[in-house]
Scaffold this motif. Structure first.
Motif, PDB file in Angstrom:
ATOM      1  N   UNK A 105       7.222   0.742   5.462  1.00  0.00           N
ATOM      2  CA  UNK A 105       7.868   0.132   6.617  1.00  0.00           C
ATOM      3  C   UNK A 105       8.753  -1.036   6.207  1.00  0.00           C
ATOM      4  N   UNK A 106       9.745  -1.258   7.046  1.00  0.00           N
ATOM      5  CA  UNK A 106      10.694  -2.342   6.791  1.00  0.00           C
ATOM      6  C   UNK A 106      10.478  -3.467   7.786  1.00  0.00           C
ATOM      7  N   UNK A 107       9.416  -3.376   8.599  1.00  0.00           N
ATOM      8  CA  UNK A 107       9.269  -4.281   9.741  1.00  0.00           C
ATOM      9  C   UNK A 107       8.612  -5.622   9.404  1.00  0.00           C
ATOM     10  N   UNK A 108       8.059  -5.769   8.218  1.00  0.00           N
ATOM     11  CA  UNK A 108       7.468  -7.065   7.831  1.00  0.00           C
ATOM     12  C   UNK A 108       6.191  -7.419   8.576  1.00  0.00           C
ATOM     13  N   UNK A 109       5.597  -6.449   9.286  1.00  0.00           N
ATOM     14  CA  UNK A 109       4.433  -6.770  10.128  1.00  0.00           C
ATOM     15  C   UNK A 109       3.164  -7.026   9.319  1.00  0.00           C
ATOM     16  N   UNK A 110       3.057  -6.461   8.117  1.00  0.00           N
ATOM     17  CA  UNK A 110       1.878  -6.775   7.291  1.00  0.00           C
ATOM     18  C   UNK A 110       1.860  -8.256   6.928  1.00  0.00           C
ATOM     19  N   UNK A 111       3.007  -8.784   6.508  1.00  0.00           N
ATOM     20  CA  UNK A 111       3.075 -10.211   6.160  1.00  0.00           C
ATOM     21  C   UNK A 111       2.817 -11.070   7.393  1.00  0.00           C
ATOM     22  N   UNK A 112       3.379 -10.659   8.545  1.00  0.00           N
ATOM     23  CA  UNK A 112       3.156 -11.428   9.774  1.00  0.00           C
ATOM     24  C   UNK A 112       1.683 -11.454  10.147  1.00  0.00           C
ATOM     25  N   UNK A 113       0.941 -10.397   9.776  1.00  0.00           N
ATOM     26  CA  UNK A 113      -0.495 -10.342  10.097  1.00  0.00           C
ATOM     27  C   UNK A 113      -1.333 -11.101   9.078  1.00  0.00           C
ATOM     28  N   UNK A 114      -0.722 -11.517   7.964  1.00  0.00           N
ATOM     29  CA  UNK A 114      -1.459 -12.303   6.980  1.00  0.00           C
ATOM     30  C   UNK A 114      -1.739 -11.603   5.657  1.00  0.00           C
ATOM     31  N   UNK A 115      -1.280 -10.363   5.488  1.00  0.00           N
ATOM     32  CA  UNK A 115      -1.431  -9.705   4.190  1.00  0.00           C
ATOM     33  C   UNK A 115      -0.591 -10.459   3.167  1.00  0.00           C
ATOM     34  N   UNK A 116      -1.148 -10.631   1.946  1.00  0.00           N
ATOM     35  CA  UNK A 116      -0.434 -11.392   0.914  1.00  0.00           C
ATOM     36  C   UNK A 116       0.195 -10.502  -0.135  1.00  0.00           C
ATOM     37  N   UNK A 117      -0.552  -9.488  -0.552  1.00  0.00           N
ATOM     38  CA  UNK A 117      -0.053  -8.602  -1.597  1.00  0.00           C
ATOM     39  C   UNK A 117       0.544  -7.353  -0.942  1.00  0.00           C
ATOM     40  N   UNK A 118       1.842  -7.432  -0.647  1.00  0.00           N
ATOM     41  CA  UNK A 118       2.510  -6.331   0.052  1.00  0.00           C
ATOM     42  C   UNK A 118       3.686  -5.840  -0.786  1.00  0.00           C
ATOM     43  N   UNK A 119       3.702  -4.557  -1.077  1.00  0.00           N
ATOM     44  CA  UNK A 119       4.847  -3.952  -1.764  1.00  0.00           C
ATOM     45  C   UNK A 119       5.636  -3.151  -0.735  1.00  0.00           C
ATOM     46  N   UNK A 120       6.918  -3.442  -0.647  1.00  0.00           N
ATOM     47  CA  UNK A 120       7.769  -2.771   0.345  1.00  0.00           C
ATOM     48  C   UNK A 120       8.642  -1.745  -0.377  1.00  0.00           C
ATOM     49  N   UNK A 121       8.205  -0.487  -0.341  1.00  0.00           N
ATOM     50  CA  UNK A 121       8.873   0.522  -1.166  1.00  0.00           C
ATOM     51  C   UNK A 121      10.193   1.015  -0.550  1.00  0.00           C
ATOM     52  N   UNK A 122      10.464   0.628   0.702  1.00  0.00           N
ATOM     53  CA  UNK A 122      11.755   0.959   1.310  1.00  0.00           C
ATOM     54  C   UNK A 122      12.510  -0.296   1.736  1.00  0.00           C
ATOM     55  N   UNK A 123      12.209  -1.419   1.079  1.00  0.00           N
ATOM     56  CA  UNK A 123      12.939  -2.648   1.399  1.00  0.00           C
ATOM     57  C   UNK A 123      12.440  -3.295   2.678  1.00  0.00           C
ATOM     58  N   UNK A 124      13.263  -4.175   3.256  1.00  0.00           N
ATOM     59  CA  UNK A 124      12.847  -4.985   4.410  1.00  0.00           C
ATOM     60  C   UNK A 124      14.066  -5.443   5.199  1.00  0.00           C
ATOM     61  N   UNK A 125      13.781  -6.065   6.354  1.00  0.00           N
ATOM     62  CA  UNK A 125      14.846  -6.499   7.267  1.00  0.00           C
ATOM     63  C   UNK A 125      15.080  -8.013   7.218  1.00  0.00           C
ATOM     64  N   UNK A 126      14.546  -8.711   6.222  1.00  0.00           N
ATOM     65  CA  UNK A 126      14.700 -10.172   6.216  1.00  0.00           C
ATOM     66  C   UNK A 126      16.090 -10.630   5.793  1.00  0.00           C
ATOM     67  N   UNK A 127      16.804  -9.780   5.061  1.00  0.00           N
ATOM     68  CA  UNK A 127      18.089 -10.209   4.512  1.00  0.00           C
ATOM     69  C   UNK A 127      18.997  -9.024   4.230  1.00  0.00           C
TER      70      UNK A 127
END
Ligand code: NAD
Ligand code: ZN
Length: 246
Positions: A105-127
């Protein structure tokens, strides 16, 4: 086996594993209001094929049309909030049941929920990144330009592309690191992915034992050790209860 037995088996798999990891897909975020690509009837992706209209080629062909049309629905993830499924995974990492999350997912919701070790294999929407000089821009600027009917441009004059892995792009570093991380694990739980998108769907093959929580069928059901056809939120909340009992 019934649902309760399956859930008990899943809890047991975590208790007996030395190193477990979770792979998530769009299905974990549908309960946050973000439609996935493959559930029937959500409408959004029935009018448009993201493989075609949100592709690297579509951006290269016509950046304005790409931002106004093919890529436009992706901006909705910016307003979404994590749901109980994301929150349980953050809890499981904190308590040491999993080492982290690999997400498509590109939605960043794992980090928003507090997960620390997250690998984003399809990138993200932050930038986004300038296709000319590689300068990085925050998504707020990209969104502003898109809302003005434009495609965002860098100071150097080149177009800015999203830091999302588009169809036709090479896989980012996070993917190759995920392959190595998965190889070190003895258990993978897949949550909310049809496992149809390649090469992310090769990740379960790196791990000895695989469990799946997914509403619809997946490409790995026949090889998995356990498949639970249920909603992610409910199932993970009940898994948490079993893990808390010890
Ligand atoms: P997919 O759309 O192919 O599959 C999603 C799966 O989740 C389906 O099989 C569906 O049955 C299941 N599902 C839906 N709601 C569920 C729920 N509440 N609980 C459990 N299962 C549920 O998604 P994919 O495998 O991730 O592949 C699609 C590609 O598009 C991926 O790269 C994905 O990350 C991207 N995408 C991302 C988002 C996002 O960032 N939230 C949204 C749409 C698509
Ligand atoms: Zn530039």
């Amino acid at each position: 086996m019934g649902y309760q037995e399956d859930l008990a088996k899943l809890a047991q798999m975590f208790k007996s594993s030395k190193r477990a990891i979770v792979l998530t897909g769009a299905g974990i975020s549908t309960e946050s209001g973000i439609p996935d690509f493959r559930s029937p009837g959500t409408g959004l992706w029935e009018k448009m094929d993201p493989m075609e209209e949100a592709s690297r080629q579509a951006f290269a062909r016509n950046p304005v049309r790409f931002y106004q049309h093919g890529f436009a629905p992706f901006f909705m993830v910016l307003e979404a909030k994590p749901n109980p499924a994301h929150e349980v995974l953050a809890w499981m990492e904190k308590e040491g049941f999993i080492v982290g999350v690999i997400t498509q997912n590109i939605d960043g919701l794992h980090q928003k929920a507090g997960s620390r070790n997250v690998r984003e294999v399809h990138g993200h929407m932050r930038s986004g990144t300038c296709t000319g000089c590689r300068e990085v821009y925050p998504v707020s600027y990209i969104l502003e330009e898109k809302n003005q009917g434009r495609a965002p441009k860098c100071d150097c004059g080149s177009y800015i592309r999203p830091d999302v892995t588009l169809f036709g792009d090479p896989m980012p570093n996070d993917f190759w690191q995920s392959v190595q991380e998965a190889q070190k694990c003895d258990l993978m739980l897949v949550v909310g992915s049809s496992l149809e998108v390649s090469p992310a769907n090769s990740l379960p093959q790196q791990v000895d034992r695989v469990a799946i929580i997914n509403l619809g069928p997946t490409g790995y059901d026949r090889k998995a050790d356990l498949v639970i056809r249920e909603k992610a939120g409910r199932t993970l909340l009940e898994l948490k209860e079993l893990l808390q009992k010890g």
